[in-house]
Write a protein that holds these residues in place. Structure first.
Motif, PDB file in Angstrom:
ATOM      1  N   ILE A 275       4.851   8.957  -4.898  1.00  0.00           N
ATOM      2  CA  ILE A 275       4.023   8.057  -3.868  1.00  0.00           C
ATOM      3  C   ILE A 275       4.937   7.714  -2.607  1.00  0.00           C
ATOM      4  O   ILE A 275       6.075   7.995  -2.555  1.00  0.00           O
ATOM      5  N   LEU A 276       4.187   7.558  -1.537  1.00  0.00           N
ATOM      6  CA  LEU A 276       4.839   7.269  -0.240  1.00  0.00           C
ATOM      7  C   LEU A 276       4.283   5.838   0.227  1.00  0.00           C
ATOM      8  O   LEU A 276       3.170   5.462   0.318  1.00  0.00           O
TER       9      LEU A 276
ATOM     10  N   GLY B 282      -3.447  12.060  -2.121  1.00  0.00           N
ATOM     11  CA  GLY B 282      -3.866  11.578  -1.165  1.00  0.00           C
ATOM     12  C   GLY B 282      -4.864  10.186  -1.331  1.00  0.00           C
ATOM     13  O   GLY B 282      -5.353   9.631  -0.545  1.00  0.00           O
ATOM     14  N   GLU B 283      -4.913   9.778  -2.622  1.00  0.00           N
ATOM     15  CA  GLU B 283      -5.355   8.450  -2.981  1.00  0.00           C
ATOM     16  C   GLU B 283      -4.540   7.120  -2.544  1.00  0.00           C
ATOM     17  O   GLU B 283      -3.521   7.221  -2.560  1.00  0.00           O
ATOM     18  N   LEU B 284      -5.007   6.196  -2.353  1.00  0.00           N
ATOM     19  CA  LEU B 284      -4.575   5.116  -1.956  1.00  0.00           C
ATOM     20  C   LEU B 284      -4.270   4.070  -3.363  1.00  0.00           C
ATOM     21  O   LEU B 284      -5.090   3.822  -4.166  1.00  0.00           O
ATOM     22  N   ILE B 285      -2.836   3.658  -3.432  1.00  0.00           N
ATOM     23  CA  ILE B 285      -2.445   2.991  -4.301  1.00  0.00           C
ATOM     24  C   ILE B 285      -1.859   1.579  -3.925  1.00  0.00           C
ATOM     25  O   ILE B 285      -1.284   1.464  -2.991  1.00  0.00           O
ATOM     26  N   VAL B 286      -2.609   0.448  -4.555  1.00  0.00           N
ATOM     27  CA  VAL B 286      -2.035  -0.908  -4.109  1.00  0.00           C
ATOM     28  C   VAL B 286      -0.861  -1.307  -4.843  1.00  0.00           C
ATOM     29  O   VAL B 286      -1.053  -1.043  -6.407  1.00  0.00           O
TER      30      VAL B 286
ATOM     31  N   LYS C 147       4.526  -0.864 -10.471  1.00  0.00           N
ATOM     32  CA  LYS C 147       3.241  -1.019 -10.868  1.00  0.00           C
ATOM     33  C   LYS C 147       2.189  -0.868  -9.886  1.00  0.00           C
ATOM     34  O   LYS C 147       2.410  -1.373  -8.722  1.00  0.00           O
ATOM     35  N   GLY C 148       1.241  -0.284  -9.988  1.00  0.00           N
ATOM     36  CA  GLY C 148       0.112  -0.121  -9.044  1.00  0.00           C
ATOM     37  C   GLY C 148      -1.142  -0.018  -9.432  1.00  0.00           C
ATOM     38  O   GLY C 148      -1.589  -0.042 -10.907  1.00  0.00           O
ATOM     39  N   LYS C 149      -2.178  -0.153  -8.490  1.00  0.00           N
ATOM     40  CA  LYS C 149      -3.614  -0.086  -8.720  1.00  0.00           C
ATOM     41  C   LYS C 149      -4.237   0.974  -8.006  1.00  0.00           C
ATOM     42  O   LYS C 149      -4.019   1.326  -6.725  1.00  0.00           O
ATOM     43  N   ASN C 150      -4.760   1.744  -8.502  1.00  0.00           N
ATOM     44  CA  ASN C 150      -5.630   2.946  -7.954  1.00  0.00           C
ATOM     45  C   ASN C 150      -7.002   2.133  -7.206  1.00  0.00           C
ATOM     46  O   ASN C 150      -7.852   1.787  -7.882  1.00  0.00           O
ATOM     47  N   GLU C 151      -7.070   2.246  -5.865  1.00  0.00           N
ATOM     48  CA  GLU C 151      -8.065   1.750  -5.187  1.00  0.00           C
ATOM     49  C   GLU C 151      -9.488   2.403  -5.676  1.00  0.00           C
ATOM     50  O   GLU C 151     -10.469   1.631  -5.710  1.00  0.00           O
ATOM     51  N   ARG C 152      -9.460   3.706  -5.928  1.00  0.00           N
ATOM     52  CA  ARG C 152     -10.694   4.227  -6.062  1.00  0.00           C
ATOM     53  C   ARG C 152     -11.357   3.858  -7.651  1.00  0.00           C
ATOM     54  O   ARG C 152     -12.368   3.571  -7.866  1.00  0.00           O
ATOM     55  N   THR C 153     -10.406   3.963  -8.635  1.00  0.00           N
ATOM     56  CA  THR C 153     -10.722   3.745  -9.878  1.00  0.00           C
ATOM     57  C   THR C 153     -10.598   2.170 -10.360  1.00  0.00           C
ATOM     58  O   THR C 153     -11.476   1.804 -11.372  1.00  0.00           O
ATOM     59  N   GLY C 154      -9.881   1.309  -9.862  1.00  0.00           N
ATOM     60  CA  GLY C 154      -9.580  -0.001 -10.092  1.00  0.00           C
ATOM     61  C   GLY C 154      -8.606  -0.115 -11.165  1.00  0.00           C
ATOM     62  O   GLY C 154      -8.290  -1.379 -11.487  1.00  0.00           O
ATOM     63  N   LYS C 155      -8.105   0.814 -11.736  1.00  0.00           N
ATOM     64  CA  LYS C 155      -7.089   0.559 -12.960  1.00  0.00           C
ATOM     65  C   LYS C 155      -5.538   0.508 -12.399  1.00  0.00           C
ATOM     66  O   LYS C 155      -5.331   0.671 -11.303  1.00  0.00           O
ATOM     67  N   THR C 156      -4.878  -0.097 -13.321  1.00  0.00           N
ATOM     68  CA  THR C 156      -3.618  -0.382 -12.900  1.00  0.00           C
ATOM     69  C   THR C 156      -2.737   0.236 -13.943  1.00  0.00           C
ATOM     70  O   THR C 156      -3.098   0.760 -15.123  1.00  0.00           O
ATOM     71  N   GLY C 157      -1.511   0.360 -13.480  1.00  0.00           N
ATOM     72  CA  GLY C 157      -0.613   1.019 -14.668  1.00  0.00           C
ATOM     73  C   GLY C 157       0.662   1.464 -13.840  1.00  0.00           C
ATOM     74  O   GLY C 157       1.056   1.004 -12.477  1.00  0.00           O
ATOM     75  N   ALA C 158       1.849   2.142 -14.505  1.00  0.00           N
ATOM     76  CA  ALA C 158       2.935   2.307 -13.910  1.00  0.00           C
ATOM     77  C   ALA C 158       3.024   3.610 -13.014  1.00  0.00           C
ATOM     78  O   ALA C 158       2.430   4.546 -13.656  1.00  0.00           O
ATOM     79  N   VAL C 159       3.695   3.511 -11.925  1.00  0.00           N
ATOM     80  CA  VAL C 159       3.619   4.668 -11.178  1.00  0.00           C
ATOM     81  C   VAL C 159       4.989   4.966 -10.860  1.00  0.00           C
ATOM     82  O   VAL C 159       5.919   4.109 -10.370  1.00  0.00           O
ATOM     83  N   PRO C 160       5.138   6.476 -10.864  1.00  0.00           N
ATOM     84  CA  PRO C 160       6.744   6.774 -10.540  1.00  0.00           C
ATOM     85  C   PRO C 160       6.946   6.746  -8.994  1.00  0.00           C
ATOM     86  O   PRO C 160       6.073   7.230  -8.253  1.00  0.00           O
ATOM     87  N   THR C 161       7.949   6.282  -8.655  1.00  0.00           N
ATOM     88  CA  THR C 161       8.289   6.182  -7.032  1.00  0.00           C
ATOM     89  C   THR C 161       8.364   7.408  -6.341  1.00  0.00           C
ATOM     90  O   THR C 161       8.018   7.330  -5.185  1.00  0.00           O
ATOM     91  N   ASP C 162       8.657   8.559  -6.948  1.00  0.00           N
ATOM     92  CA  ASP C 162       8.736   9.728  -6.437  1.00  0.00           C
ATOM     93  C   ASP C 162       7.587  10.438  -6.038  1.00  0.00           C
ATOM     94  O   ASP C 162       7.342  11.574  -5.319  1.00  0.00           O
TER      95      ASP C 162
ATOM     96  N   TYR D 270       0.710  -1.092  -0.040  1.00  0.00           N
ATOM     97  CA  TYR D 270      -0.052   0.044  -0.029  1.00  0.00           C
ATOM     98  C   TYR D 270       0.894   1.319  -0.007  1.00  0.00           C
ATOM     99  O   TYR D 270       1.834   1.269   0.843  1.00  0.00           O
ATOM    100  N   ALA D 271       0.421   2.211  -0.639  1.00  0.00           N
ATOM    101  CA  ALA D 271       1.144   3.597  -0.870  1.00  0.00           C
ATOM    102  C   ALA D 271       0.151   4.537  -0.786  1.00  0.00           C
ATOM    103  O   ALA D 271      -1.111   4.330  -1.351  1.00  0.00           O
ATOM    104  N   VAL D 272       0.371   5.783  -0.764  1.00  0.00           N
ATOM    105  CA  VAL D 272      -0.373   7.080  -0.730  1.00  0.00           C
ATOM    106  C   VAL D 272      -0.005   7.922  -1.845  1.00  0.00           C
ATOM    107  O   VAL D 272       1.354   8.282  -1.657  1.00  0.00           O
ATOM    108  N   ALA D 273      -0.525   8.512  -2.601  1.00  0.00           N
ATOM    109  CA  ALA D 273      -0.075   9.421  -3.644  1.00  0.00           C
ATOM    110  C   ALA D 273       0.217  10.876  -2.880  1.00  0.00           C
ATOM    111  O   ALA D 273      -0.556  11.282  -2.255  1.00  0.00           O
ATOM    112  N   LEU D 274       1.407  11.179  -3.463  1.00  0.00           N
ATOM    113  CA  LEU D 274       1.944  12.569  -2.858  1.00  0.00           C
ATOM    114  C   LEU D 274       1.479  13.742  -3.553  1.00  0.00           C
ATOM    115  O   LEU D 274       1.646  14.939  -3.033  1.00  0.00           O
ATOM    116  N   GLN D 275       1.073  13.369  -4.766  1.00  0.00           N
ATOM    117  CA  GLN D 275       0.747  14.324  -5.652  1.00  0.00           C
ATOM    118  C   GLN D 275      -0.212  13.839  -6.728  1.00  0.00           C
ATOM    119  O   GLN D 275      -0.232  12.697  -6.793  1.00  0.00           O
ATOM    120  N   GLU D 276      -0.773  14.893  -7.512  1.00  0.00           N
ATOM    121  CA  GLU D 276      -1.906  14.436  -8.533  1.00  0.00           C
ATOM    122  C   GLU D 276      -1.104  14.053  -9.804  1.00  0.00           C
ATOM    123  O   GLU D 276      -0.026  14.993 -10.356  1.00  0.00           O
TER     124      GLU D 276
END
Length: 1980
Positions: free
Chosen positions: A1454-1455, A1418-1422, A1437-1452, A1398-1404
């Motif tokens: 998220i937390l 502030g959204e939760l990333i799985v 690789k992560g999944k947006n819990e709100r939208t259910g979509k998956t994709g590549a996420v930059p590590t900087d 689990y990670a939380v988004a630091l920026q949009e």
């Protein structure tokens, strides 16, 4: 919510704009609204109303929306939360307004008022009651006056409130409550003013409305007997109660309310006669309402009256005549005119209204007499007050009459008051101060007030005028109003001449009034006939109510009109409000249906609009309501300035820097509300910092002054000693001096000749040497070059290895030679002595008393671990080879290079003091070897030297007693007698104490090592030599030397004797590596010193295995844990720790750097403290699981799982781990059954399992058979039998269950103190870290704060402090093991982040490419594991819990959250907030003797120059003797002084000569006893601190230069008493001490000094003068006082008490003497002839006795009233019979037996029979011949209320049968059995009180109150049923009077109230407070 739908078209669409963000969720303060319009205001209230938030600020104005339901906002926790907080600091609340009133009253010394306004039904009355409740709670005195003020509300509501269509509890009168406060902020009284009671409601009510509450409550709650006397029935039988067709109210319980009304009447001192008279008048009103008249058109009426006249106690005929006829006075005679039925009905109604109205006024006056305290006559006294105005709201009914006009006129006045303060005065102030200001328009209702009352010919004046005309009618009145005001826009005339309605344009809208009956209501007059009827009545209450009319009955005087009276009282109210600082509460009614969660927008908008809320917001937002003059501002906030300069002209610029939003004018400084709050908070912060600074400076000054005083004293001592020493040397004579001088001359001549010869020799030898050196130089250079080159290339490494060996051989050789020389010397000196003993024999002799053993196997195993050792035999441990297993690698030999440069002699020459040598001596040192600054270190160094000399045998031991010496001699070997005697002394003394380790912290480590090395160097005594090396080896294992000395010590050790050099070097390396020890060496270490091998200790595992391991003095728990894990093949080693157990104590040594031998040494010291032998200390070491990782997996290591499983099973058996439910422990037992025996369900196996798993307490609760059945059933039904699950899997389930269930039991604990961070209830606590998170616990293991790991962001260490960064604030903690805390937190956080999903988004991030994931801040990333995307590449690789979509996420972006489970919503919300927002949310949620030299006696002369008054000039004395010296005020005087000595008491003549009277210096005609004199001397000083110095000064004055011995003795007695009562001030303290110190030869002087120090130490002075016992003792010159104490079992003992003995100290002394287990729960009681009083633990003993003596004086009892002091149990919690047998026999049985015999407990007949047999055995033991006495002594065997349950014969028969069953039982066993039976009852140990209650009609009048740890229980005295139990945490408030005790349970608004009446109120309060206090402190 009431809402309307609207269709939006394109034309309207342009008129809409986006909503401001502040309007989305609403704001606390509507000034901060972005949408500053009516819609924004309404939406803000709507949104908050939906969320259940009813309070909103508008600046300092509170808007309260009536919720029509009870909300959890008014608990005691809320009261404490809002106390002493600034407005706006917490969410809006009515408590915040009340606290602001209280704060500003005390800050500004100005009266406050709170105007609570709103429509009828808006909640004004409830807000008033809440304000009162808060102010009473803040006062905090629990005084009776507070409760009386609170209880005035139920009475006023009963008489003045009624149900209307808009409000179930509508106030039909106005009231202003003026609450008076003392200077300290305590409530001291109140006064209530009432306005315009709606008297017409008594006779008429509108549909669906009721009469006043009192009628219905009386009819429902009054007992049937009283109702019968008053001929009362049901409410439906009376016309006055049925006109509104409503006799009940859904929201009220009339029966319960009547009980509360009756209780309030008692509290407010209404007598029973008053209550009965009121009931009679109310009943008469009801009966009069049923009277009707019959007759023709105009006259000839027939009056139907029946028997109702008796209620008014008037003559029936006179009443009939007064109601049916009217008398007039003409010029000549009185004329009587009959009335029509309508007129008679109106007259009757007028009479009823007059009775009720005057009765209401009388009730208010009666309340004021009870609660109002007149101000003192002192003109300097200023009373502070807070006024609460609760007045009728604006009313607009279908039919409005004269009452509504007056009510609305009052509301117009209050609205004008609001407008004036908020708008007019505010904007006029800005104009007057030339502030640039845009005028804000507002709705001014002044024009309406002009028409109603201000201008001439106003409406009220016209009504009064017409009322004064006899022929005036309602029609003529309305015609005049039309004529005068018809053309205006405020007055609305009737539509036609026949219409009787007119309208008024009020600020809240147009109201139409029906003028019919205006004049009659305004006249409010009674006929003279009715007044005469009242005068003739025999009812005293009726006459009191009409007292004014009766007194003016014969005077011709025009009665004032109702409107005139109302206007007069209203004007007085406005004047009162004008001089106060006002606060406003605007109450809003959300709907007309009185339903919760229903919000009528139109209704609310109308209320907001006419209240001017929009304009209020604008002016509050733009204006500056807070104003200060510059002097006021600087005086209050000067602490915020950064300079000491405080001049308004100079500091004006600094003011601008402080205040951000302000406006400065020529005379004032203006602030907004927010910044005033900010300044107040900053001011409090700065004041706290300055207070700390002052404390620091004063303490520093105190200690510096003490140091300088000690230094000067030391210099005086040195000076005198040196002088004495010099004089002594000088007296040796001149002969020696002459001899010395001649010797010096001869020596000088010799030295001159010798120098010349030496110089000649040197020159000659130098010449020859240089010549020879030149010849050999070339050859030597060539030889050296070749030799060194070859050796360097060929043997470099070999030389380094051999160098140390060569040094050792050389040392051995030198030692051999030294031994040979010493041996030869010894043979020459003592040829008769035998051969010297060897080194090993020396060691064996020194340590011959030590046992050979393995540590950890002595004695019995500690409590709870005996099962791990077989009974009767010692378990043989598994051994580890101690020689083949090194503890630590040796330091590389390169570390010993160049040690030759660090010889001990070199160190001695560099650092030793004076002429100290580095070689062995046998004398004592004159000074330490090294320099020490502290004198204490110097003394300690000399002590250590003495100990070393004694240990090494260089100093002989003290002579032995003959018997001891005989025992110490071994055999007849006289050669070793001295050594044997030395060993005898050491057999009973710790070796470590001879080493002097207790001096290490004082002396310094290097000093000890230097002293030992000095005694070892060139020591020719072999015994002393080896003793020194033994001592050195012991020290090397305890503490290392400093860096300055370590190389010198290493160099010294190299030359040690055979075996000791490497042994000591190794110990030194180990000690340096593992750190210094904290405890002295243990016996095991001394035994290891004998063999020079590692120590063998055994460690027990939880599976029963015991392993023997090698340790040394420096071994740590980490090293032992590593050895154990390797031995048992343990892979998952984290969390396994070493535990030490001794007796019943078990503690963790962890797995870090803790020294094991320190723990063993502590155990040995504990055993020695308890009287045991240290070598037989029964300690054990255990290897257990201490903490789990959050990612613990039982599958990783089966060995780990098995050990933990065994630990859990043992914990269940011994109660370490407890289950909340029996089913859980049954399931665990079933799993253990399966693991041990598989599917075998044998009964023997089941018994074994039950014995292994079930705790003994559970076996006592349920039988073993029951447990066998439950465990066997669970085992048979278990799923693992059918699935044939492996035992390892079931073990893992048990371990996982324990891990999940008991995380706190698998935690690592650290003691810490908070340095900074968010507020916590305590600053010192325990930090518990486990796999779930971090928890802060107090000493009672209560949770202060709990943090999960997602809430922890990091941690840092700074020395012994650690900083924990969390989402709830950053905590800075001070902890000894700060590094361990940070290390553990970092490991858990790092491990969790590595494993987290689990990670939380630091920026949009918005991405159009589906490869990349889009998300908002502030959204939760799985997180999803993917081989292509790794963290190292910057993508994951992560999944947006709100939208259910998956994709590549930059590590900087998220937390990663440190969690293995999905984070909670609370954590996510905290992560999305800014630090300031998190901080605000958390803030909201937080709620000594020696010789004495003869010195001149010190006097007060020096003190008098500064503090005494000037001497009085006596003219007569000057005439008699012109040369007489001026009066010396500090010297004894035979004449009485006419004024006090101190200047500050000038003018107080009361204390002038009291000391003279006692000391006999001044004669008196009246003979007074010593107690009376001491009362006069010390009584005022105990109450007034300013008088204490005067008493000291007068006593010391009379003792100065006093030649009268009797007078001086009396003075010392007075001073002795005074020193024990209270200390002098700081200015007089040093003079008093010097006065006493200079008179140390006086017998009482040392005692006075000791008592003075005691009074300073205890801080709290005595409250009362000395007791008779103290005075009798000192008059007999006895400073020891003994007092007799009685016990419940008729025993008595004598105990010593002194002046400073507190009750708790005496309790502890008694408990120690009686050998009780603990003194907790016991207290002192005093028994007088008529009562038993419990004494407060914190009070002084003699103060308590004196208080009882004073009570007897007030009660006019004899002075020599007898009393007895008892010591009994007071607190009965956690009392377990059998645990403390002494307490059971002395206290528990004698105290519980009377309760049982009085019938306080509820028990069965079987219990009573068994207890009867036990009591019989207690009395007669085994004497069966006394059976015949049972019928006569039943009252001593059976409860009194159960004597008639059976006949005496049956009782005898049953008791004898039960007695025979209890064979072979002693009396003590019978007492214990009795207590074990009684303790099972819920009422065991309760304190019982028989009280009378009137609060609950469902309870009997007499109930029994039981106070226990469960709370306050109400018990039926006959059935013994528990009617109600109220826990202490549910008791919101309490107070007490003389015979009453009042408790409020639950909510402050609608809580249950209990009023108890008892004569034992003081005892009740003491027990109540004591038990509740213990509950809060978790003592129970």
């Amino acid at each position: 919510v009431k809402s309307l739908e609207h269709e939006i078209n394109k034309k309207k669409e342009d008129g809409f704009r986006p909503m401001h963000p502040t309007s989305v969720n609403g704001v606390d303060d509507m000034i901060r609204l972005g949408d500053l319009n009516e819609a924004g205001l309404l939406r803000n209230l709507l949104v908050r109303h939906k969320d259940g938030i009813i309070y909103t600020y508008t600046g300092s104005i509170l808007v309260a929306v009536n919720p029509y339901q009870l909300l959890p906002l008014y608990t005691t926790e809320q009261v404490h939360l809002y106390t002493d907080r600034r407005l706006g600091e917490l969410p809006p609340h009515v408590f915040a307004i009340a606290d602001s009133c209280f704060f500003n009253m005390r800050r500004n010394k100005k009266d406050q008022c709170c105007v609570i306004s709103g429509e009828s039904g808006a909640g004004k009355t409830e807000s008033t009651k809440l304000m009162l409740q808060f102010l009473a709670a803040v006062s905090g005195q629990h005084s009776w006056i507070e409760q009386q003020i609170l209880e005035a509300n139920p009475i006023l509501e009963a008489f003045g409130n009624a149900k209307t269509i808009r409000n179930d509890n509508s106030s039909r009168f106005g009231k202003y409550i003026d609450i008076n406060f003392t200077k300290g902020g305590a409530i001291e009284g109140a006064k209530i003013e009432q306005y315009l009671l709606e008297k017409s409601r008594v006779c008429r009510q509108a549909p669906e409305e009721r009469n006043y509450h009192i009628f219905y409550c009386m009819l429902m709650g009054m007992p049937a007997e009283q109702k019968k006397i008053l001929s009362l029935g049901n409410a439906s039988e009376y016309n006055y109660l049925t006109m509104g067709n409503c006799t009940s109210c859904d929201g009220r319980d009339d029966i319960k309310e009547y009980a509360h009304f009756r209780s309030a009447m008692k509290i407010l001192m209404f007598s029973e006669n008053d209550s009965w008279e009121i009931n009679k008048l109310l009943a008469a009103i009801l009966h009069l309402g049923n009277v009707h008249f019959e007759g023709q058109d105009q006259e000839g009426e027939v009056y139907i009256f029946e028997d109702q006249d008796q209620r008014g106690e008037v003559d029936p005929k006179a009443l009939e005549k007064s109601l049916t006829q009217r008398s007039f006075m003409t010029s000549r005679e009185s004329v009587t005119k009959p009335l029509t039925s309508a007129q008679a009905m109106d007259g009757k109604d007028a009479f009823v209204k007059a009775i009720y109205g005057r009765l209401f006024v009388w009730v208010v006056e009666k309340i004021n007499k009870a609660v109002f305290k007149p101000p003192p006559e002192d003109t300097k006294y200023v009373r502070q007050s807070i006024g609460l105005l609760d007045i009728f709201g604006f009313e607009n009914f279908n039919k409005n009459s004269f009452e509504q006009l007056c009510i609305n006129f009052a509301n117009e006045q209050l609205q004008q008051f609001f407008v004036k303060h908020v708008f007019k005065l505010e904007q006029d102030e800005y104009t007057r101060e030339n502030i640039v200001w845009k005028h804000i328009e507002y709705n001014d209702n002044q024009r309406t007030l002009d028409v109603l009352a201000s201008k001439s010919l106003n409406i009220l004046a016209l009504i009064d005028e017409e009322s004064n005309f006899p022929k005036g009618t309602d029609t003529t009145m309305i015609n005049k109003m039309n004529q005068v005001h018809g053309k205006g826009d405020v007055y609305i005339p009737p539509k036609n001449n026949h219409d009787t309605q007119f309208g008024i344009q009020h600020f809240a809208g147009v109201v139409h009034y029906d003028s019919k009956g205006f004049l009659e209501k305004n006249r409010d007059a009674l006929s003279a006939d009715l007044i005469q009827l009242v005068e003739k009545s025999s009812n005293k209450m009726l006459k009191q109510a009409f007292q004014n009319e009766l007194s003016s009955n014969h005077e011709i005087k025009r009665a004032p009109t109702l409107s005139g009276q109302f206007r007069q009282s209203l004007d007085a109210l406005m004047k009162t409000l004008t001089v106060c600082q006002p606060y406003f509460i605007r109450c809003i009614k959300p709907n007309d249906f009185k339903k919760p969660m229903l919000f009528d927008r139109d209704l609310c908008m109308r209320q907001l609009r006419y209240s001017g809320m929009m304009e209020t917001i604008r002016i509050r937002k733009a204006g500056y309501p807070i104003r200060y003059t510059f002097d006021e501002f600087l005086e209050r906030y000067r602490v915020l300035l950064k300079s000491s300069l405080c001049d308004p002209k100079v500091v004006r610029r600094n003011v601008v820097v402080i205040v951000v939003v302000h406006c400065i004018t020529a005379t004032l400084l203006h602030l907004v509300d927010f910044h005033d709050t900010m300044l107040e908070l900053e001011r409090m912060k700065e004041l706290n910092e300055k207070a700390l600074l002052i404390q620091r400076v004063l303490r520093g000054y105190k200690h510096r002054r003490q140091f300088l005083r000690q230094k000067s004293s030391a210099l005086v001592i040195q000076k005198n000693w040196r002088g004495y020493k010099g004089r002594k040397l000088y007296r040796l004579g001149f002969a020696r001096l002459q001899a010395k001088a001649r010797a010096r001359q001869l020596q000088h001549h010799y030295q001159q000749k010798r120098v010349a010869a030496v110089r000649l020799q040197a020159q000659t030898r130098g010449y020859l040497a240089r010549k020879e050196w030149q010849r050999k130089r070339q050859a030597v250079i060539l030889l050296q070059a070749n030799s060194r080159g070859m050796l360097a290339r060929k043997h470099a490494k070999k030389m380094k290895r051999d160098e140390r060996r060569e040094e050792e051989l050389a040392a051995l050789e030198r030692q051999r030679r030294l031994d040979q020389v010493l041996r030869q010397k010894k043979e020459k000196e003592a040829s008769t002595q035998s051969e010297s003993i060897t080194a090993q024999e020396m060691v064996d002799d020194i340590f011959g008393f030590l046992p050979n053993m393995v540590g950890g196997q002595e004695g019995q195993a500690p409590v709870g671990f005996k099962d791990l050792e077989k009974q009767g035999e010692r378990t043989r441990p598994e051994e580890v080879d101690l020689d083949d297993l090194p503890m630590v690698e040796d330091i590389p030999e390169e570390d010993y290079d160049d040690l030759d440069e660090y010889s001990f002699s070199k160190f001695a020459s560099m650092y030793f003091q004076g002429a100290a040598t580095p070689t062995h001596i046998r004398q004592r040192l004159r000074q330490p070897l090294l320099y020490h600054e502290d004198e204490g270190d110097v003394v300690a160094s000399m002590t250590v030297w003495w100990i070393i000399l004694r240990f090494m045998g260089d100093l002989p031991e003290p002579k032995l007693v003959q018997g001891q010496a005989a025992r110490g001699l071994r055999g007849s070997n006289m050669a070793n007698s001295s050594l044997d005697q030395d060993l005898v002394l050491r057999q009973d003394r710790r070796l470590s104490h001879m080493v002097g380790l207790d001096q290490v912290c004082i002396t310094g480590i290097n000093e000890i090592y230097c002293q030992i090395c000095k005694q070892l160097q060139e020591n020719g005594n072999r015994s002393s030599f080896y003793r020194g090396w033994i001592l050195l080896s012991i020290c090397l294992g305890i503490f290392p030397p400093t860096e300055r000395f370590i190389k010198f010590l290493q160099s010294f050790i190299r030359f040690g004797p055979m075996g000791y050099a490497p042994y000591c070097a190794k110990r030194l390396r180990r000690t340096v590596a593992n750190g210094v020890r904290g405890e002295p060496p243990s016996w095991l270490e001394l035994e290891a010193t004998k063999s020079k091998k590692p120590i063998a200790v055994s460690v027990t595992l939880m599976d029963g295995r015991t392993i023997s391991l090698p340790v040394d003095s420096s071994s740590t728990s980490k090293e032992i844990c590593q050895l154990l894990s390797e031995k048992v093949s343990l892979k998952d080693t984290f969390g396994f720790s070493l535990y030490m157990a001794l007796y019943e104590k078990v503690w963790s040594l962890g797995s870090g750097r803790e020294h094991v031998m320190d723990a063993i040494s502590q155990c040995e010291q504990e055993v020695k403290r308890k009287g045991g032998q240290e070598q037989h200390a029964p300690w054990r070491l255990y290897y257990r699981k201490e903490i789990f990782t959050p990612w613990h997996d039982c599958k990783e290591d089966s060995v780990s799982t098995d050990l933990i499983y065994r630990q859990i099973i043992r914990g269940l058996r011994y109660g370490e781990y407890k289950c909340d439910k029996d089913d859980d422990i049954v399931q665990l037992s079933a799993k253990h059954f399966y693991i041990q025996y598989g599917s075998d369900c044998g009964l023997d196996n089941a018994k074994t399992v039950v014995q292994d798993c079930i705790n003994s307490s559970l076996l006592e609760a349920k039988t073993q058979d029951k447990w066998l059945q439950m465990v066997s059933t669970a085992h048979a039904q278990g799923p693992y039998i059918n699935s044939r699950q492996k035992a390892a899997g079931v073990k893992a389930e048990v371990v996982d269950y324990a891990r999940q269930t008991w995380p706190m039991l698998f935690s690592r604990f650290f003691e810490a103190a908070k340095l900074s961070g968010p507020a916590l209830p305590k600053n010192k606590f325990i930090v518990a870290i486990n796999w779930t998170g971090i928890t802060f616990l107090d000493e009672k293991e209560r949770r202060l704060l709990q943090l999960s790991y997602p809430e922890v962001t990091g941690g840092k260490t700074f020395g012994q402090s650690v900083s924990l960064l969390t989402l709830k604030g950053d905590f800075s903690l001070n902890a000894v093991m700060a590094g361990n805390i940070a290390e553990l937190v970092h490991m858990f956080l790092g491990g969790l982040r590595e494993r987290s999903q689990y990670a939380v988004a630091l920026q949009e991030v918005n991405q159009d490419d589906p490869t990349f994931l889009s998300f908002k801040k502030g959204e939760l990333i799985v997180l999803i594991k993917d081989d292509e995307l790794t963290v190292g590449r910057g993508w994951i690789k992560g999944k947006n819990e709100r939208t259910g979509k998956t994709g590549a996420v930059p590590t900087d972006a998220i937390l990663v959250l440190p969690t293995l489970t999905k984070p909670t919503n609370e954590v996510m919300s905290l992560l999305n907030l800014s630090p300031d927002q998190r901080k605000s949310i958390m803030a909201a949620n937080q709620k000594e003797t020696g010789t004495v030299e003869r010195v001149a006696p010190v006097t007060l002369k020096e003190f008098s120059y500064e503090y005494f008054r000037q001497p009085i000039k006596d003219v007569n004395r000057q005439v008699i003797s012109k040369n007489v010296a001026p009066e010396r005020l500090w010297v004894n005087s035979r004449e009485p002084i006419k004024q006090p000595l101190l200047k500050k008491l000038a003018g107080n003549f009361e204390l002038s000569h009291r000391a003279c009277l006692y000391m006999g210096d001044y004669p008196t005609k009246q003979i007074q006893s010593p107690v009376e004199l001491t009362d006069q001397i010390f009584g005022p000083a105990t109450k007034d601190e300013a008088l204490r110095d005067e008493i000291y000064c007068q006593i010391m004055k009379q003792m100065t230069s006093n030649n009268n011995r009797f007078s001086l003795e009396q003075g010392w007695q007075l001073l002795w008493l005074c020193c024990g009562l209270f200390p002098p001030s700081q200015s007089l303290l040093k003079h008093t001490q010097r006065f006493l110190e200079s008179r140390r030869r006086e017998p009482l002087a040392p005692d006075c000094l000791q008592r003075l120090q005691g009074s300073l130490r205890y801080m709290k002075p005595r409250k009362l003068p000395p007791h008779q016992v103290e005075i009798d003792a000192i008059q007999q010159n006895s400073t020891q006082i003994f007092h007799k104490v009685h016990f419940p079992n008729d025993m008595e003992e004598i105990f010593e008490v002194n002046t400073s003995t507190r009750i708790r100290d005496l309790c502890q002394t008694i408990s120690t003497k009686l050998q009780l287990v603990s003194s907790d729960g016991f207290s002192i009681f005093v028994k007088t002839p008529d009562k038993v009083l419990s004494l407060n633990d914190s009070d002084y003993f003699f103060d308590s006795l004196r208080q009882i003596t004073d009570w007897s004086k007030k009660a006019k009892r004899p002075m020599n009233m007898s009393y007895q002091v008892f010591f009994m149990r007071k607190l009965w919690f956690n009392v377990s019979p059998g645990r403390d047998l002494e307490a059971d026999l002395i206290f528990h049985y004698p105290q519980e037996l009377p309760k049982y015999l009085r019938g306080y407990h509820r028990c069965t007949k079987e219990d009573m029979v068994n207890i009867g047999a036990l009591l019989f055995r207690v009395k007669f033991n085994n004497d069966k011949s006394q059976f015949v006495m049972i019928p006569k002594m039943l009252k001593d065997l059976v409860p009194n209320d159960m004597l008639k349950a059976m006949s005496a014969t049956d009782w005898q028969k049953n008791i004898v049968a039960a007695y025979n069953k209890q064979a072979s039982m002693t009396s003590e066993e019978a007492i214990l059995a009795f207590l074990k039976v009684v303790c099972r009852w819920p009422t065991f140990g309760c304190a019982f009180f028989e009280v009378k209650q009137t609060s609950d009609p469902n309870f009997p009048d007499i109930v029994r109150i039981a106070i226990s740890k469960q709370g306050v229980s109400i018990i039926h005295p006959k059935t013994k049923d528990v009617l109600a139990t109220h826990p202490f945490n549910r008791i919101a408030n309490w107070c007490s009077g003389s015979t009453y005790f009042h408790i409020t349970v639950g909510n402050l608004v609608k809580g249950n109230k209990i009023l108890c009446e008892t004569s034992l109120v003081k005892t009740f309060i003491t027990v109540f407070l004591f038990v509740s206090h213990c509950i809060k402190l978790h003592i129970i």
